[in-house]
Design a protein around this motif. Structure first.
Motif, short mmCIF file in Angstrom:
data_model
loop_
_atom_site.label_atom_id
_atom_site.label_comp_id
_atom_site.label_asym_id
_atom_site.label_seq_id
_atom_site.Cartn_x
_atom_site.Cartn_y
_atom_site.Cartn_z
N TYR A 1 27.04 23.82 8.63
CA TYR A 1 26.08 24.92 8.64
C TYR A 1 26.69 26.22 9.16
O TYR A 1 26.28 27.31 8.77
CB TYR A 1 24.84 24.53 9.44
CG TYR A 1 24.01 23.49 8.71
CD1 TYR A 1 23.31 23.83 7.55
CD2 TYR A 1 23.99 22.17 9.14
CE1 TYR A 1 22.58 22.87 6.87
CE2 TYR A 1 23.25 21.21 8.45
CZ TYR A 1 22.56 21.57 7.31
OH TYR A 1 21.85 20.62 6.63
N THR B 1 28.23 27.56 6.10
CA THR B 1 27.21 28.02 5.14
C THR B 1 26.56 29.32 5.60
O THR B 1 26.24 30.19 4.79
CB THR B 1 26.13 26.94 4.96
OG1 THR B 1 26.76 25.70 4.64
CG2 THR B 1 25.17 27.33 3.84
N HIS C 1 17.79 29.80 7.00
CA HIS C 1 17.48 30.88 6.07
C HIS C 1 16.39 31.79 6.65
O HIS C 1 16.51 33.02 6.61
CB HIS C 1 17.02 30.32 4.72
CG HIS C 1 18.12 30.05 3.75
ND1 HIS C 1 19.00 31.03 3.35
CD2 HIS C 1 18.47 28.92 3.07
CE1 HIS C 1 19.85 30.52 2.46
NE2 HIS C 1 19.56 29.24 2.29
N TYR D 1 17.15 21.76 8.04
CA TYR D 1 17.97 22.74 8.75
C TYR D 1 18.18 23.99 7.91
O TYR D 1 18.06 25.12 8.40
CB TYR D 1 19.34 22.14 9.09
CG TYR D 1 19.31 21.02 10.10
CD1 TYR D 1 18.84 21.24 11.39
CD2 TYR D 1 19.78 19.75 9.77
CE1 TYR D 1 18.82 20.21 12.32
CE2 TYR D 1 19.78 18.72 10.69
CZ TYR D 1 19.29 18.96 11.96
OH TYR D 1 19.28 17.95 12.88
N GLU D 2 18.54 23.79 6.65
CA GLU D 2 18.89 24.93 5.81
C GLU D 2 17.72 25.90 5.69
O GLU D 2 17.90 27.13 5.73
CB GLU D 2 19.34 24.45 4.42
CG GLU D 2 19.96 25.56 3.59
CD GLU D 2 20.79 25.04 2.45
OE1 GLU D 2 20.83 25.72 1.40
OE2 GLU D 2 21.40 23.96 2.58
N TYR D 3 16.51 25.35 5.53
CA TYR D 3 15.33 26.22 5.44
C TYR D 3 15.20 27.09 6.69
O TYR D 3 15.01 28.31 6.60
CB TYR D 3 14.06 25.40 5.24
CG TYR D 3 12.80 26.22 5.44
CD1 TYR D 3 12.33 27.05 4.44
CD2 TYR D 3 12.13 26.22 6.67
CE1 TYR D 3 11.20 27.85 4.63
CE2 TYR D 3 11.02 27.00 6.87
CZ TYR D 3 10.55 27.81 5.85
OH TYR D 3 9.46 28.62 6.06
#
Length: 794
Positions: A253, A256, A221, A216-218
């Motif tokens: 998220y 973040t 971003h 998810y984070e990738y």
């Protein structure tokens, strides 16, 4: 602040960051030329149309959705409209700056305006989570869903399917037409995806039961780099047989990535459409309806042109003449108007077109046809060897023996291979570059081994600089390598770095991780005798990095890190670095010096900054600015129209070859000679339009050349009258007439010879001097001399 209206003589005003919602009183300040209203809550500034003298206008970060008032402000030279929900004109027109905005409104007065209800849905996520299945189901709910155990081929590249209709939540409005893009999920494909991620669409981030593989984070971003204003709908695919999936932690998220519009759609079973399928469709329709691009105004002919091009996608590409003809048929008759639309379609990713170089006459219609071929090669360990190299012949042989995909069932032709290789080079996708020492060989930086060559990487007293990124996108360094290929020292390039040489100075560029999780930096170290030349070399590298930022990652976050110049840090392996913005704040608020913990001493901040940046890096107010793109020789096209009778077909052919050779001489000066001849029109224009276009081309040319031998036809005579009349009126085009002085077979002399004699007399009466040539070499020599004499005037 309304009292400001009394300051009638004011010419410059800064009201930024004041939480203002109404500044209509400014219409009283008729003499204002520079106005900064950024970072407020303004939704209507249409009154600005009355301030005709404005040349500089900053409206960024407000609530504007209509900037049609700008059509009255033609004197603006500096304009910033970023971070506004603008729908009129379309966002991609606004991104082109004031010149593009003025051109749009010029055409809006000429053509009808209509609202369009369409948008893109981009489906992203890791490989194997069901992205292709989801796309197929959106178009056909009866699609057979493969079981998780089956081996369904992964998407290679990007697949686009168009015209999926969603009902608008407002029943009074038309259906929303969605163009759905399915992106392949393998890591190697991520680099090219960045060229197609945009800010005016809706994302579906699809994952399955494994949070470890979702990344998810990738994806957040990556979307944040190019599409931070777009909604991201997170959807979990529960495969058949699973009792549950691990839920998506939306709260984490959203904290973040606070600037992203992350929406949790929960889970769905793509194998059982009775499970929430209707809810999903309604959610998609609702979020599509909220996109600013849905319901935006566009020029009426654009819709029909786009629909016609959509039908041509199976052709993969068309020539620019085909595009012009489509525009003409649908009411966009001027070439200038057609080119403006073409630029817009390129920006929104509907087609691909590059204005310079070998691809300028080709328009690419299908991104999958391109990305499939490039990813196919990048994934092939045979074509690209362990040193990251491939040979052109071997690449072409591979492409010509493989089918593209289900839609394009033929292997790539030689011309198509040439197109694709060009698309992989600098100023296009920037995947590879040619090796000067090995003709026909190319290097793919992302496939290089990660072995540093022998080199003194931290030379003492070198000029050092860093770009620090909280997240660095795939391929940024490799693109820098491609863009600076001419400076690479032979053999000194590897996966995470390169050594460049220029005029006796060397630059080491490295990409490395930092102690901070996820953060990376690109470090630059310049070595050479003179500081000024080191600064210039650094500035060249910074220019290329900033170009990559601007062109592909408009929202990228980074800090420019300035190295400490104290005696200890100059020789230290890990010197102190300071973020430039922090140094600037320290300089303004605290003093002229900062304490270095490595050297245990105070350091002059201004001197530290001046060792890295040049005076041209700052504006007149001392603020650091982005480096302008490298100035290139401006391309200029000189149109030469050639008229002649059939009897001189060989002379015409030789003249065409001559112009092609002259183009090779002139290309370094940025000059292109475009030869227009009658056959061009016969081949490309329908009969109903032929004569009109022919006459228009004559009128548009810079030089008119006519060749004669034994006769002058009726049309040639009429052409000359039209051209010479134009020349007498406005000095354009320049007119050159050539008569061939060659033996004539007496038996072939006909009464038509009188047309030649009559035409010569006509030229004499007009005071026009013709030129005699004996053969084609003589013709080329004489025209070449005349061309050199008038080139500067053209």
């Amino acid at each position: 602040v309304s009292f400001l209206k009394e300051l009638k003589g004011i010419t410059s005003l800064d009201l930024s960051d004041n939480n203002l919602s109404d500044v209509s009183f400014l219409k009283e300040l008729k003499g204002i030329t520079s106005l900064d209203l950024s970072d407020n809550n303004l939704s209507d500034v249409s009154f600005l149309k009355e301030l005709k003298g404005i040349t500089s206008l900053d409206l960024r970060n407000n609530l504007l959705n209509d900037v049609s008032f700008l059509k009255e402000l033609k004197g603006i030279t500096s304009l910033d409209l970023s971070d506004n929900p603008i729908v009129n004109p379309p966002k991609n027109i606004v991104d082109g700056g004031n010149e593009a905005i003025q051109e749009y409104f010029r055409q809006a007065e000429k053509y009808e305006i209509e609202k369009t209800y369409e948008a893109k849905i981009l489906i992203v996520g890791e490989s194997g989570v069901g992205k292709t299945t989801l796309m197929e189901l959106l178009f056909n709910p009866g699609h057979l869903v493969p079981s998780p155990e089956s081996t369904q081929p992964s998407t290679l590249g990007v697949v686009v399917k168009s015209d999926r209709l969603f009902k608008h939540p407002d029943k009074k409005l038309p259906n929303i037409k969605a163009h759905i893009w399915d992106f392949g999920g393998q890591d190697i494909q991520h680099m090219l995806h960045q060229y197609f991620l945009t800010d005016d669409c809706m994302y579906i981030l699809l994952a399955d039961e494994s949070t470890d593989s979702a990344h998810y984070e990738y994806w957040f971003h990556v979307i944040n780099l190019s599409g931070k204003n777009s909604p991201i709908l997170v959807l979990l695919n529960r495969h058949k047989g699973q009792n549950a999936v691990i839920p998506f932690d939306a709260k984490l998220y959203k904290e973040t990535f606070p600037n992203l519009k992350i929406l949790d759609l929960g889970e769905i079973d793509l194998g059982n459409l009775d499970h929430r399928w209707g809810d999903l469709i309604n959610e998609l329709a609702f979020n599509l309806s909220k996109l600013p691009i849905v319901g935006q105004q566009t020029l009426k002919p654009w819709k029909a042109i786009r629909e016609e091009i959509e039908k041509l996608r199976p052709k993969k590409y068309i020539l620019i003449e085909d595009f012009d003809e489509i525009c003409y048929r649908n009411g966009l008759e001027e070439q200038r108007d057609a080119r403006f639309l073409l630029n817009y379609l390129h920006k929104i990713g509907f087609v691909l077109h590059y204005e310079e170089g070998t691809l300028q006459n080709t328009i690419f219609l299908d991104p999958n046809w391109i990305t499939h071929a490039i990813y196919d090669v990048l994934s092939d360990a045979v074509i690209i060897n362990k040193n990251g190299q491939f040979k052109k012949d071997q690449l072409y042989e591979h492409w010509q023996s493989n089918l593209c995909d289900k839609k394009h069932t033929q292997a790539y032709s030689q011309d198509e291979c040439n197109y694709l290789l060009n698309l992989m080079l600098k100023n296009h996708f920037e995947v590879c570059y040619s090796l000067e020492s090995k003709p026909s060989y190319y290097i793919v930086p992302t496939k290089l081994p990660n072995r540093k060559p022998e080199h003194e990487f931290e030379a003492p007293n070198s000029l050092r600089f860093l770009y620090l990124y909280p997240f660095i996108p795939e391929g940024l360094l490799s693109r820098l390598i491609v863009r600076m290929q001419e400076y690479i020292e032979e053999g000194k390039v590897w996966l995470t770095g390169a050594i460049f040489h220029k005029d006796g100075y060397s630059a080491v560029v490295l990409q490395q991780d930092t102690a901070q999780e996820g953060a990376k930096y690109i470090g630059i170290s310049i070595n050479g005798a003179e500081l000024y030349k080191c600064q210039e070399f650094l500035r060249n590298i910074r220019r290329e990095i900033e170009h990559i930022h601007r062109s592909t990652f408009p929202y990228i976050k980074y800090s420019e890190m300035v190295v400490c110049n104290c005696p200890v840090c100059k020789k230290h392996q890990t010197p102190n670095f300071y973020a430039y913005e922090n140094l600037q704040t320290y300089l303004e608020e605290r003093g002229k010096e900062i304490f270095c913990t490595v050297g245990n001493q105070k350091v002059d901040i201004r001197q530290m900054i001046d060792e890295v940046y040049l005076p041209e890096d700052f504006d007149r107010d001392g603020q650091k600015k982005l480096i302008a793109p490298k100035s290139e020789i401006k391309k200029k096209t000189i149109k030469i129209f050639l008229a002649s009778s059939f009897e001189l077909s060989e002379d015409r052919r030789e003249f065409e070859i001559f112009i092609n050779r002259k183009n090779k001489e002139y290309q370094k000066q940025g000059i292109f000679l475009k030869l227009v001849i009658w056959e061009d029109f016969i081949d490309t224009m329908p009969a109903t339009r032929l004569q009109d276009e022919y006459n228009k081309a004559i009128a548009d040319c810079d030089i008119f050349v006519s060749l004669f031998h034994t006769k002058v036809g009726k049309y040639t005579n009429e052409e000359f009258d039209k051209v010479f009349g134009s020349f007498k009126g406005n000095g354009k085009p320049l007119v050159y007439t050539y008569f061939k002085d060659a033996p004539i077979n007496i038996s072939k002399i006909t009464p038509e010879i009188n047309t030649l004699l009559g035409f010569k007399q006509k030229l004499s009466d007009l005071g026009h001097f013709h030129t005699i040539y004996s053969n084609t070499d003589d013709l080329k020599s004489k025209f070449g001399e005349q061309l050199e004499k008038v080139m500067e005037k053209l």
